[in-house]
Design an enzyme around this catalytic site. Structure first.
Site, PDB file in Angstrom:
ATOM      1  CB  SER A 176      -1.168  -0.275   1.105  1.00  0.00           C
ATOM      2  OG  SER A 176      -1.808   0.983   1.200  1.00  0.00           O
ATOM      3  CG  ASP A 328      -2.641   3.862  -1.957  1.00  0.00           C
ATOM      4  OD1 ASP A 328      -3.412   4.127  -2.980  1.00  0.00           O
ATOM      5  OD2 ASP A 328      -2.964   3.399  -1.111  1.00  0.00           O
ATOM      6  CG  ASP A 330      -2.477  -0.494  -3.245  1.00  0.00           C
ATOM      7  OD1 ASP A 330      -2.433   0.568  -2.771  1.00  0.00           O
ATOM      8  OD2 ASP A 330      -3.215  -1.425  -2.632  1.00  0.00           O
ATOM      9  CG  ASP A 332      -5.948   0.676  -1.930  1.00  0.00           C
ATOM     10  OD1 ASP A 332      -5.217   1.593  -1.994  1.00  0.00           O
ATOM     11  OD2 ASP A 332      -6.059  -0.165  -1.370  1.00  0.00           O
TER      12      ASP A 332
END
Length: 617
Positions: A176, A328, A330, A332
């Site tokens: 993350s 961020d 990734d 999400d």
């Protein structure tokens, strides 16, 4: 972690290091087990070299614990070996445990080679592709048909892919928003949501029981049909699923978007482009995928941090953009800065973005007649209550008693019925609408933020103006948070002791406001303060979370939430203050007074924590 067999006797030099205090007892035990384990023979020479060099600090960092496989997976520092780190062994045993647990849950599928299936994705972090390939080959070696994305993809697309491809599980290799040193292994169930009870416990037990781990050559597995490389078809289906959730035709708005060297171009930018937004500029300096995050402040790619927006804001000023968007690694989670009436770019917190999106979705769906009669909005216990007030004003049901973690929002969607799901949010920049996934998605959040900003711009207003209107209508809500990191071999023990102190000897006054109750979701009781005596039962939900609350009264109300992190040795603190607003003219004074109260609450809480840590040290 299950009880392990007694460790083999430690080497004399290791025992001496423990005696001197140079090495923790936990590290000594894990080193002894590792050296006695034939399945870890590849690390034996490196361990012995470190012992010979007397590098006890490094050995302690590598072996002080068995890196926890929590309810969502594993996350931590990367290395080549070590029980406490993300490395080939800990990644492989995570995949192996998942595969063996799947086989126990779906024996008929497992009986057929390739009968079980899983999807695997990874972000742009260092070693993410390596760990994803290792995950895929480990799953395939256990007979699990594995769909692996060609190149990096977002976490929400993995959630979508699990559902789209009818998989039994999924894995994302990502840490993350953590620093470049870290990586992680996040497990998903067949719903497309992160694993939940009882499957989380079952997977954890299987992971810790891993011994010899089979493998297969990647290309051989592709030739045998056990690994299928996927990409464009799933991408197109995912992007369409998100873009089709559009609620407005307004597109006259401009933005600078930065992926912070992550995967966001694959989901956020592509969705906005598919939806017809032509005024979005990708920030060139942070566009290239790079797990070192070289141009991000402190190399720390967390869009909750105001510092990460610097380069994007500079570019926004040059082109006079309306918004700055950031995700961020990734992708999400979505962060937003919006230009104010004076031309300045001001960061909007995750709680407030959630409130704005909720308001936009509810108003538009109500106007279009698509709001379900039994519709509901979902938020966690540490998310702003403003979202609930907005939903109640539209006569929409609010579910706001969830523990921290978007997996609980995904679970609620399936329990309550996805057809009636309207919107879900958590304070840490996580949002979802629609039924295509069961995890937060920066792409759908960006779609709605852009639509709302375009609609407001047409009327000469900004996101900040709309927030003020919401405050006048529903009261002023302000929130904050901070963390106390407790790293190292003693970090988890200190974390547990500090949580115990909050339960047995809690603060009773913060910021000059008396706290009246504490809701304890681990001991399942409500206690009255200042006596700290039980007043009523609190059966659900079940988790290590405390919420302290003042009496509402007619003035400023205060809430404080305290919980240990599920992936790192630290405690997180969430603070909330709410005050009524009589009219627009009163709002500036109410803001100033309430913000000052919240600041005092945070300062007092921080001082209380520091004093307790001194007592515990």
């Amino acid at each position: 972690m299950p009880d392990a067999a007694p460790p083999p006797p430690a080497l004399p030099e290791v025992a001496a290091a423990v005696e001197r205090g140079d090495l923790s007892a936990g590290a000594a035990e894990n080193l002894a087990r590792a050296l006695a384990d034939e399945h870890r023979s590849g690390s034996h020479a490196a361990i012995r070299d470190l012992i010979a060099a007397g590098d006890w600090a490094e050995l302690d960092a590598l072996y002080f614990e068995v890196i926890p496989f929590g309810t969502g997976g594993r996350r931590g520092r990367m290395s080549d070996h070590g029980t406490a780190t993300m490395n080939p062994r800990t990644v492989a045993e995570s995949a192996d445990g998942l595969a063996r647990y799947l086989a126990s849950q779906f024996p008929e599928k497992a009986a057929k080679r390739g009968g079980l299936s899983a999807a695997v994705a990874h972000d742009t972090r260092n070693r993410s592709e390596e760990f994803a390939r290792l995950t895929a080959t480990t799953l395939a070696a256990r007979g699990v048909r594995t769909y692996m994305f060609r190149g990096f993809r977002s976490t929400p697309e993995l959630s979508f892919a699990v559902r789209h491809l009818d998989c039994d599980a999924g894995v994302v290799v990502s840490a993350s928003h953590n620093p470049p040193s870290d990586n992680g292994f996040k497990a998903y169930w067949n719903t497309g949501g992160q694993v939940l009870p009882p499957h989380d416990r079952g997977i954890i037990d299987a992971v810790y029981a891993s011994g010899k781990i089979p493998t297969i050559d990647f290309d051989e597995a592709v030739d045998d049909g056990l690994i299928e490389v996927i990409g464009e078809e799933v991408d197109s289906a995912y992007v369409s699923a998100v873009a089709n959730l559009s609620l407005s035709s307004n597109r006259d708005v401009t933005a600078v978007y930065t992926s912070l060297h992550g995967v966001g171009e694959t989901n956020v930018f592509n969705v906005l482009d598919r939806a017809g937004f032509r005024g979005v500029e990708l920030l060139a300096s942070q566009r290239d995928p790079d797990g070192g995050f070289p141009t991000v402040d402190a190399n720390f790619p967390n869009p909750e941090r105001i510092e990460v927006y610097g380069p994007a804001i500079e570019r926004a000023k040059e082109i006079d953009a309306d918004l700055v968007l950031a995700t961020d690694p990734d992708s999400d989670r979505l962060g937003v800065c919006a230009k104010g009436s004076g031309g300045e770019y001001r960061h909007i917190s995750g709680n407030r973005i959630g409130a704005l999106i909720c308001d936009h979705v509810l108003r538009k769906r109500s106007q279009q007649g698509t709001l379900p009669a039994n519709g509901y909005v979902v938020e966690t216990l540490v998310t702003t209550r403003l979202i609930g007030e907005i939903a109640k004003a539209q006569n929409v049901r609010v579910i706001d008693d969830l523990l921290v973690g978007f997996k609980y929002i995904g679970q609620t969607m399936d329990q309550e019925g996805p057809d009636a799901f309207v919107f879900g949010a958590e304070e840490s920049l996580g949002y979802l609408a629609g039924q295509y996934a069961r995890d937060k998605d920066a792409a759908v959040a960006a779609l709605y933020v852009m639509e709302l900003a375009a609609s407001l711009k047409a009327g000469g207003k900004t996101l900040h103006d709309r927030l003020d209107e919401l405050f006048v209508a529903h009261g002023y809500h302000t929130e904050g948070q901070f963390s106390e990191k407790l790293p190292g071999s003693g970090g988890r023990e200190i974390t547990a002791k500090l949580m115990a102190a909050f339960r047995t000897d809690p603060p009773t006054t913060l910021g000059g406001i008396e706290l009246a109750k504490v809701y304890d979701y681990a001991d399942h009781e409500v206690r009255s303060l200042p006596t700290n005596e039980r007043s009523e039962a609190l059966p659900e939900p079940d988790g290590n979370l405390l919420i302290f609350q003042s009496d509402a009264g007619s003035g400023t109300a205060v809430r404080v939430a305290v919980r240990p992190s599920g992936t790192e040795p630290k405690i997180k603190f969430y603070t909330f203050a709410t005050a009524p607003v009589s009219d627009a003219g009163a709002l500036p004074n109410v803001k100033a007074a309430t913000d000052a109260t919240l600041s005092k609450v945070q300062n007092d809480l921080s001082a209380w924590v520091a004093a307790k840590l001194d007592e515990l040290s």
